[in-house]
Design a protein around this motif. Structure first.
Motif, short mmCIF file in Angstrom:
data_model
loop_
_atom_site.label_atom_id
_atom_site.label_comp_id
_atom_site.label_asym_id
_atom_site.label_seq_id
_atom_site.Cartn_x
_atom_site.Cartn_y
_atom_site.Cartn_z
N UNK A 1 -6.09 6.33 3.93
CA UNK A 1 -6.74 7.16 2.92
C UNK A 1 -8.24 6.89 2.94
N UNK A 2 -9.01 7.88 3.34
CA UNK A 2 -10.46 7.73 3.40
C UNK A 2 -11.08 7.93 2.02
N UNK A 3 -10.68 8.99 1.33
CA UNK A 3 -11.19 9.27 -0.02
C UNK A 3 -10.00 9.48 -0.96
N UNK A 4 -9.80 8.59 -1.93
CA UNK A 4 -8.67 8.74 -2.85
C UNK A 4 -8.76 10.05 -3.64
N UNK A 5 -7.64 10.54 -4.07
CA UNK A 5 -7.60 11.77 -4.86
C UNK A 5 -8.29 11.56 -6.20
N UNK A 6 -9.06 12.55 -6.62
CA UNK A 6 -9.74 12.49 -7.92
C UNK A 6 -8.84 12.95 -9.05
N UNK A 7 -7.70 13.58 -8.69
CA UNK A 7 -6.78 14.08 -9.71
C UNK A 7 -5.39 13.47 -9.51
N UNK B 1 11.88 15.72 4.98
CA UNK B 1 12.71 15.46 6.15
C UNK B 1 13.58 14.23 5.90
N UNK B 2 14.87 14.36 6.09
CA UNK B 2 15.85 13.30 5.79
C UNK B 2 15.79 12.85 4.34
N UNK B 3 15.14 13.65 3.48
CA UNK B 3 15.04 13.39 2.03
C UNK B 3 14.35 12.07 1.71
N UNK B 4 13.37 11.69 2.55
CA UNK B 4 12.60 10.47 2.31
C UNK B 4 11.14 10.71 2.66
N UNK B 5 10.23 9.97 1.99
CA UNK B 5 8.80 9.99 2.31
C UNK B 5 8.22 8.62 2.00
N UNK B 6 6.97 8.41 2.48
CA UNK B 6 6.19 7.23 2.12
C UNK B 6 5.11 7.66 1.14
N UNK B 7 5.05 7.03 -0.01
CA UNK B 7 4.01 7.33 -0.99
C UNK B 7 2.81 6.42 -0.80
N UNK B 8 1.64 7.02 -0.57
CA UNK B 8 0.40 6.24 -0.37
C UNK B 8 -0.20 5.91 -1.75
N UNK B 9 -0.22 4.63 -2.08
CA UNK B 9 -0.66 4.21 -3.41
C UNK B 9 -2.13 4.55 -3.67
N UNK B 10 -2.43 4.86 -4.92
CA UNK B 10 -3.80 5.16 -5.32
C UNK B 10 -4.65 3.89 -5.27
N UNK B 11 -5.94 4.07 -4.87
CA UNK B 11 -6.91 2.99 -4.76
C UNK B 11 -6.49 1.94 -3.74
N UNK B 12 -5.65 2.34 -2.77
CA UNK B 12 -5.26 1.50 -1.65
C UNK B 12 -5.60 2.22 -0.35
N UNK B 13 -5.83 1.45 0.71
CA UNK B 13 -6.13 2.07 2.00
C UNK B 13 -4.89 2.76 2.58
N UNK B 14 -3.71 2.22 2.27
CA UNK B 14 -2.44 2.82 2.71
C UNK B 14 -2.42 3.08 4.22
N UNK B 15 -2.61 2.04 5.00
CA UNK B 15 -2.74 2.18 6.45
C UNK B 15 -1.36 2.25 7.11
N UNK C 1 -1.80 19.68 -5.37
CA UNK C 1 -3.14 19.76 -5.97
C UNK C 1 -3.58 18.43 -6.56
N UNK C 2 -2.75 17.39 -6.45
CA UNK C 2 -3.14 16.06 -6.92
C UNK C 2 -3.31 15.08 -5.76
N UNK C 3 -3.32 15.59 -4.51
CA UNK C 3 -3.40 14.71 -3.34
C UNK C 3 -4.81 14.69 -2.75
N UNK C 4 -5.03 13.72 -1.85
CA UNK C 4 -6.34 13.49 -1.26
C UNK C 4 -6.77 14.63 -0.34
N UNK D 1 0.80 -1.23 0.00
CA UNK D 1 0.00 0.00 0.00
C UNK D 1 0.84 1.27 0.00
N UNK D 2 2.05 1.20 0.53
CA UNK D 2 2.91 2.38 0.65
C UNK D 2 4.28 2.08 0.06
N UNK D 3 4.88 3.09 -0.59
CA UNK D 3 6.16 2.94 -1.25
C UNK D 3 7.20 3.83 -0.58
#
Length: 270
Positions: free
Chosen positions: A148-154, A69-83, A101-104, A56-58
């Motif tokens: 992710x409660x509501x996935x991004x529409x864009x 921060x520390x030049x890293x993040x977790x990407x929450x995949x689209x159409x996944x709960x990403x818990x 502007x493309x996030x949930x 779910x997360x990358x």
């Protein structure tokens, strides 16, 4: 000469105003916060106490994450709960994320079963943003779940990017189960071997209890055990019939690291 004095005075005044505004600044939701404020500790998205699924997360670490921060993040995949799940000990929490502007616009956070929502949407892509904060929790162990409660529409690639956590305490293992708080049964109070226990908190507040020595000894044993690095963080003190009012029982909970001093004054009722 007079004109020079006026210029110097004006510059001095501006410096004072700037210093005052900087010192009184407090971070708020939607503001950039690249380092934790005084009294807070930041934990990166790579912190081992975080529990999440790679499905779910990358884990991201590339040219797009240099502002994180520390030049890293977790990407929450689209159409996944990403818990994302974790536990922390403290009373305050902030979530640091990217915003775009493309996030949930609706990400959920549950703290001890109480669910609220926050947005990761913003007109322009920004890093290290306070997306959510909670400042009035009771001090103790709290369980947090984010999804992710509501996935991004864009959506372009991810629903949002999770960067870090700021808290006023520490993260604990998610499988940690707080030990049961030791309590004293409610039998009739003994008439001999009693004491006045006065506990002074770090705030200066004094709490006074009239207790049987068995309860006082339980408190002393708990304090010594916790001081040695084990045992629960809080202790339950039975108030018995003192100020009971309409309640069947009243219990005070004292937190170990909030205790400054305590005093025991023994007496007998013979």
């Amino acid at each position: 000469m007079q004109k020079l004095k006026m210029i110097v005075t004006t510059i001095f005044t501006l410096v004072l105003l700037l210093s005052f505004s900087t010192s009184t600044y407090a971070a708020t939701v939607d503001s950039v916060l690249k380092a934790p404020e005084e009294g807070w500790t930041r934990f990166d998205d790579r912190t081992p106490e975080l529990v999440y699924s790679n499905d779910d997360l990358v884990l991201l670490n590339n040219a797009d994450t240099v502002g994180d921060y520390n030049k890293t993040v977790l990407g929450a995949k689209h159409k996944k709960k990403s818990e994302i799940k974790f536990k922390f000990e403290g009373s305050k929490i902030r979530l640091i994320t990217n915003k775009s502007d493309s996030y949930s616009k609706k990400v959920a956070i549950s703290i001890d079963g109480n669910t609220e929502y926050f947005s990761t949407w913003k007109e322009s892509w920004s890093h290290q943003i306070i997306a959510y904060e909670k400042l009035d929790l009771d001090y103790g162990i709290h369980e947090v779940i984010i999804w992710t409660e509501t996935p991004s529409s864009t959506v372009v690639v991810y629903n949002y990017r999770f960067d870090a956590i700021d808290i006023d305490g520490s993260l604990v293992d998610f499988n940690y189960v707080e030990s049961e708080v030791p309590t004293t049964p409610e039998p009739e109070q003994p008439t001999e071997g009693r004491a006045i226990l006065v506990v002074t908190m770090t705030t200066g507040l004094e709490k006074e209890y009239d207790l049987p020595m068995s309860d006082v000894n339980s408190f002393l044993n708990w304090y010594d055990t916790r001081d040695a690095g084990s045992g629960p963080a809080k202790f339950a003190i039975n108030k018995y019939s003192n100020n009971k009012g309409p309640f069947s029982k009243r219990t005070d909970y004292v937190i170990f690291d909030k205790i400054l001093t305590f005093e025991v004054s023994e007496y007998t009722t013979k």
